[in-house]
Design an enzyme around this catalytic site. Structure first.
Site, mmCIF file in Angstrom:
data_model
loop_
_atom_site.group_PDB
_atom_site.id
_atom_site.type_symbol
_atom_site.label_atom_id
_atom_site.label_comp_id
_atom_site.label_asym_id
_atom_site.label_seq_id
_atom_site.Cartn_x
_atom_site.Cartn_y
_atom_site.Cartn_z
ATOM 1 C CG ASP A 178 -1.993 0.844 1.262
ATOM 2 O OD1 ASP A 178 -2.122 1.738 0.501
ATOM 3 O OD2 ASP A 178 -3.218 0.287 1.553
ATOM 4 C CB THR B 57 -6.574 1.778 -0.430
ATOM 5 O OG1 THR B 57 -5.477 2.644 0.115
ATOM 6 C CG2 THR B 57 -6.362 0.345 0.028
ATOM 7 C CE LYS C 140 -5.046 0.969 4.600
ATOM 8 N NZ LYS C 140 -4.659 1.847 3.455
ATOM 9 C CG ASP C 141 -12.520 -2.914 5.979
ATOM 10 O OD1 ASP C 141 -12.112 -2.110 5.194
ATOM 11 O OD2 ASP C 141 -13.192 -2.545 6.909
ATOM 12 N NE ARG C 142 -9.622 1.288 1.708
ATOM 13 C CZ ARG C 142 -9.257 1.838 2.869
ATOM 14 N NH1 ARG C 142 -10.059 1.820 3.831
ATOM 15 N NH2 ARG C 142 -8.274 2.789 3.202
ATOM 16 C CG HIS D 242 -1.831 8.598 4.460
ATOM 17 N ND1 HIS D 242 -2.196 9.427 3.566
ATOM 18 C CD2 HIS D 242 -2.046 7.313 4.110
ATOM 19 C CE1 HIS D 242 -3.050 9.006 2.660
ATOM 20 N NE2 HIS D 242 -2.887 7.482 2.645
ATOM 21 C CG HIS E 196 -2.283 4.445 -3.543
ATOM 22 N ND1 HIS E 196 -1.534 5.025 -2.817
ATOM 23 C CD2 HIS E 196 -3.408 3.634 -2.847
ATOM 24 C CE1 HIS E 196 -1.906 4.555 -1.530
ATOM 25 N NE2 HIS E 196 -3.170 3.909 -1.722
ATOM 26 C CG HIS F 115 -2.683 8.167 -1.886
ATOM 27 N ND1 HIS F 115 -4.222 7.539 -2.257
ATOM 28 C CD2 HIS F 115 -2.391 7.752 -0.826
ATOM 29 C CE1 HIS F 115 -4.414 6.748 -1.019
ATOM 30 N NE2 HIS F 115 -3.680 6.908 -0.289
#
Length: 547
Positions: free
Chosen positions: A38, A79, A161-163, A310, A354, A487
């Site tokens: 990520d 993401t 992360k869930d997604r 971040h 990304h 981003h």
């Protein structure tokens, strides 16, 4: 003489034919692994290359195939969108995941990409397992592998992360697991997949590795003075953990836990990546991945790189140290795969969802153009515009993700034309400082942009879901504070990511040709001799495959 020549010629043809049939074709892998890092910029491969060991990034670069000019070909580069596009082989225009969160113009509210209240959390009594891939409109390469094998073989998605666990694993996954931190400290899933956690997951949660990782200090892996690729440790462009006076090393994680939502802290330190790799190894063992007569698929997304990026930015010592540590985690994971699955039994690819921009405030300090867009002032500007031209301040329903959603009922009640209102707003927002380009939905529906950033905007536009006016800011623009980075744009700093293929059936080499991230899924499908995902518009990258 003629007969002798003919006999010789025929003998040569037979000989060449027999040579052709003896060419060894790569066997089908027992396990395919899709690794997504990520927020990894491509230049993290080159910038830190001399500091990486020989068995992590450098191993797959040396023995695999690297695409040096691979890009995302749509906006926005977030993401959920990135993970979906990698595994579907298409863009938001087709797969329907248009952001992490977006305004639903039918429900009249903001929604999250994988929320689904019809399912329950499996693993604890919280609400963070109420998820599913229902908003994903197309199939994934993981779905297609299941279909091709008559639903045999296993597909499992893993990420903090869930997604990032759910979307790559697709609709037919046997499981997707993500981490529920704070005071739960459990890897969980959704009742979409199962009714109870497997024993190996229960056992992993009982081991409480997160506690072990957080009861320590985050110190630099090497002497801090050797981090010459990064800015100095204490600078004004970095955020800091709650409770820290300065964004500096060492970071006493044990004392910082309370003020940083306890176990959630592991997400924002390099140990989060180690923790993810630990869980991935446990999944391979617990599910016997790579051991059956069918091909299994494991998707693993390392999320801590994004949280850290971040907070601290592209050129922070924290970011460099995170990648040096991740390199060691990958080396350990690759060695584990060699031993557990077998060197010739797996194929993997590594990429990113990304990249990221340098902190705009830092760029400004170097006199490089960079910007911060004031969203509050922008909304005020929009209201003044609609009041001026249409005598109403109720024509805009939502502004988000650089999109304007119009209140169509109100527009119609005033006997106005929706397309005329959208066009006027599109014409006027260019006058706002920070907005660089703007088009209406109608323009994207009626005009084909074949190159450039407007092509990326068009690829990210979904007629059913997107807004009525879509905008692009100046390069290096954030709606963000002046510390840390983000981003989402279609500019190269957000689109250029690593893509490396490695293992069974993959050539050694590299290419500087331009490829899109949407080319990964059809390439895997071709390699596995299965149908590509049903929305795919990418191409097969023939030069990476041995066959």
């Amino acid at each position: 003489m003629k007969l002798k020549f003919l006999f010789s010629f025929l003998s040569l043809i037979i000989f060449l034919g027999s040579c052709k049939t003896t060419v060894k074709q790569p066997k089908k892998p027992k396990l395919v692994i899709g690794i997504v890092i990520d927020q990894m910029r491509y230049d993290y491969l080159t910038k830190y290359s001399e500091r990486y060991g020989k068995d992590g990034f450098n191993k797959i670069l040396k023995d695999g195939f690297s695409l040096e000019n691979a890009h995302y070909n749509y906006i926005p580069t977030y993401t959920a969108v990135g993970h979906t596009s990698i595994f579907t082989g298409t863009t938001p225009s087709e797969h329907g995941i248009i952001s992490n969160n977006w305004y639903d113009k039918y429900l009249k509210k903001s929604i999250y990409c994988v929320d689904d209240s019809t399912y329950n959390t499996i693993g604890n009594n919280g609400i963070n397992g109420k998820k599913s891939p229902k908003r994903l409109f197309t199939s994934t390469v993981t779905d297609q592998l299941h279909l091709a094998q008559n639903m045999q073989g296993k597909t499992i998605g893993i990420s903090i992360k869930d997604r990032s666990a759910i979307l790559p694993a697709g609709h037919t996954a046997n499981a997707a697991y993500w981490y529920d931190g704070e005071n739960y400290n459990t890897w969980i899933t959704s009742s979409f997949y199962m009714n109870e956690l497997p024993k190996w997951v229960v056992d992993f949660n009982k081991n409480n590795k997160a506690n072990e990782y957080l009861n320590t200090n985050w110190e630099t892996l090497y002497d801090i003075n050797t981090y010459v690729n990064s800015r100095k440790d204490d600078n004004i462009f970095e955020g800091k953990l709650v409770g820290q006076k300065t964004p500096t090393f060492p970071k006493d994680l044990k004392s910082l836990r309370v003020k940083n939502k306890n176990y959630n802290l592991i997400k924002t330190v390099p140990a989060g990546n180690t923790f993810t790799a630990d869980f991935a190894k446990a999944a391979i063992i617990g599910e016997n991945l790579g051991k059956s007569n069918f091909t299994d698929f494991l998707t693993v997304s390392f999320s801590s790189t994004d949280y850290i990026g971040h907070k601290y930015g592209v050129s922070a010592i924290e970011t460099e140290d995170t990648y040096l540590r991740l390199d060691k985690d990958l080396a350990d994971f690759f060695q584990f795969l060699d031993k557990q699955v077998g060197k010739d039994n797996y194929t993997l690819f590594l990429t990113a969802d990304h990249a990221a921009v340098h902190v705009p405030a830092y760029l400004q300090s170097l006199k490089i153009p960079a910007h911060y867009l004031n969203i509050k002032k922008f909304r005020e500007f929009l209201l003044k515009t609609t009041k001026k031209y249409f005598n109403s301040s109720e024509l805009i329903e939502n502004v988000s993700n650089y999109q304007i959603f119009l209140n169509k009922k109100k527009i119609e009640s005033l006997d106005l034309d929706v397309n005329a209102v959208a066009q006027k707003l599109s014409d006027e927002v260019i006058n706002f400082d920070g907005i660089y380009k703007s088009v209406t939905a109608k323009t994207l529906q009626t005009t084909q942009f074949t190159t450039g950033i407007l092509n990326s905007l068009q690829n990210g536009y979904n007629q059913k879901l997107s807004g009525d006016v879509l905008m692009i800011p100046y390069p290096a623009t954030l709606i963000y504070n002046r510390k840390g980075t983000s981003h989402g744009s279609g500019y190269s700093y957000d689109t250029h990511v690593p893509v490396i293929f490695y293992g069974n059936g993959i050539k050694k080499g590299s290419s500087a040709k331009r490829y899109n991230i949407t080319d990964i899924a059809p390439t895997l499908a071709n390699f596995l001799n299965i149908e590509a995902p049903n929305g795919t518009n990418g191409v097969v990258i023939e030069e990476v495959l041995e066959k």
